[in-house]
Scaffold this motif. Structure first.
Motif, short mmCIF file in Angstrom:
data_model
loop_
_atom_site.label_atom_id
_atom_site.label_comp_id
_atom_site.label_asym_id
_atom_site.label_seq_id
_atom_site.Cartn_x
_atom_site.Cartn_y
_atom_site.Cartn_z
N ALA A 93 -3.82 62.81 -32.80
CA ALA A 93 -3.83 63.95 -31.90
C ALA A 93 -4.02 63.16 -30.65
O ALA A 93 -4.30 62.38 -30.38
N GLY A 94 -3.26 64.08 -29.73
CA GLY A 94 -3.21 63.67 -28.34
C GLY A 94 -3.14 64.57 -27.48
O GLY A 94 -2.64 65.67 -27.69
N GLU A 95 -3.63 64.55 -26.23
CA GLU A 95 -3.85 65.70 -25.28
C GLU A 95 -2.88 65.02 -23.78
O GLU A 95 -3.32 63.72 -23.28
N SER A 96 -2.06 65.66 -23.41
CA SER A 96 -1.29 65.41 -22.21
C SER A 96 -0.53 64.02 -22.41
O SER A 96 0.16 63.70 -23.12
N TYR A 97 -1.00 63.16 -21.52
CA TYR A 97 -0.35 61.61 -21.64
C TYR A 97 -0.61 61.12 -22.84
O TYR A 97 0.31 60.43 -23.64
N GLY A 98 -1.71 61.33 -23.45
CA GLY A 98 -2.03 61.15 -24.85
C GLY A 98 -0.97 61.39 -25.75
O GLY A 98 -1.00 61.03 -26.89
N GLY A 99 -0.67 62.84 -25.55
CA GLY A 99 0.45 63.33 -26.40
C GLY A 99 1.72 62.48 -26.35
O GLY A 99 2.34 62.31 -27.41
N TYR A 100 2.08 61.99 -25.40
CA TYR A 100 3.25 61.11 -25.17
C TYR A 100 2.89 59.56 -26.03
O TYR A 100 3.89 59.25 -26.59
N LEU A 101 1.76 59.00 -25.69
CA LEU A 101 1.46 57.73 -26.43
C LEU A 101 1.41 58.22 -28.14
O LEU A 101 1.86 57.26 -28.84
N THR A 102 0.77 59.53 -28.36
CA THR A 102 0.77 59.83 -29.84
C THR A 102 2.20 59.89 -30.56
O THR A 102 2.30 59.36 -31.59
N ARG A 103 3.16 60.15 -29.63
CA ARG A 103 4.43 60.37 -30.38
C ARG A 103 5.15 58.92 -30.38
O ARG A 103 5.98 58.63 -31.17
#
Length: 296
Positions: A93-103
């Motif tokens: 799971a990732g939020e914002s910039y974390g969503g970029y890293l998660t992908r």
């Protein structure tokens, strides 16, 4: 707990036992952002080991000049995952910039990911190319606003806020501002100049044809990453549930917690069905399967 990555200490926290579930917070924040929104739901479920990490230079994690690019942070996250879970499958799971890293994580571990949950994820690292509809719409408790409008922390809160009241501001302070205040600003300034992966992560994921459960949540009034680019990438995932939530901005998880909680519970249910199917196929026992996934 700390993970030593090439001489720097990366802070993380594990809660529960079971299927590993990695949580990646946004830029400048720390793990409290993800704990604050995920734990109210996750603590009700058995069988998940939630792993909350502080990214380098954020929270209690150390930084180093040689790790100041998104790609080097992705390298660190992938090594962290490899050490923590060895050959196990996991969730992300990732939020914002974390969503970029998660992908980015998904692009490297596609066959080992049970499912991916994205909260207002960053899509394009080039801000000038983002398709964002600028919105000044806010839903405010006027009395609360007047009492706090001159406070510097409150002014920072207002930059992304869509619902402005005591509840959302308290959660902002406890889950977001706490990380902003201790972040390594010098390191983050350097990181912001190397924000983009040296590859197109969404093109890479698209070619992998990931077919496990995905949920994407985005705020209709999000001025940071918007929602239109998210609608475009949702077509890259065969099993993607995407919600564009009204009365929500970049802090969707604290502004519309009732929607967020339902979406997370739905994601967990879909992952559970997928895990049951995979287990039944491995064991050759189809008697208790509720669904059988066919690709025709």
């Amino acid at each position: 707990m700390y993970f030593n990555y090439r001489g720097i200490n990366i802070h993380y926290e594990c809660i529960g036992e079971g299927i590993p579930f990695f949580m990646i917070h946004g830029f400048e924040c720390d793990k409290e952002l993800m704990k604050g929104c995920m734990e109210p739901v996750m603590e009700k479920y058995d069988g998940y080991k939630r792993i909350y990490i502080d990214l380098p230079g954020m929270g209690k994690s150390e930084s180093a000049s040689w790790i100041s690019s998104s790609n080097s942070i992705l390298d660190m996250l992938c090594e962290f995952i490899s050490v923590i879970v060895a050959g196990e499958k996991f969730m992300i799971a990732g939020e914002s910039y974390g969503g970029y890293l998660t992908r980015g994580i998904l692009s490297r571990f596609t066959d080992r990911v049970y499912g991916m949950f994205l909260i207002c994820p960053l899509i394009l690292s080039d801000y000038s190319k983002m398709d964002i509809s600028r919105s000044n719409l806010k839903f405010m408790d006027d009395k609360f606003y007047e009492e706090n409008k001159d406070d510097e922390d409150f002014k920072e809160f207002m930059k992304n806020a869509v619902i402005v009241n005591e509840y959302t501001y308290e959660r902002y302070k406890n889950e977001i501002l706490c990380g902003l205040k201790i972040a390594d600003s010098k390191f983050l300034n350097q990181l912001s100049r190397n924000y983009r992966f040296p590859f197109d992560v969404d093109e890479k994921v698209q070619n992998m044809r990931f077919d496990q459960p995905v949920t994407i949540l985005c705020g209709r009034q999000d001025n940071s990453v918007g929602y239109r680019d998210l609608l475009k990438i949702s077509e890259d995932y065969k099993r993607c549930s995407i919600s564009v939530v009204d009365m929500a901005g970049h802090n969707l998880q604290i502004e519309r917690p009732e929607v967020f909680n339902l979406e997370l519970e739905d994601f967990l249910k879909r992952v559970e069905i997928e895990i049951e199917e995979q287990k039944a196929k491995r064991e050759g026992d189809y008697s208790n399967m509720k669904y059988s996934k066919h690709r025709r």
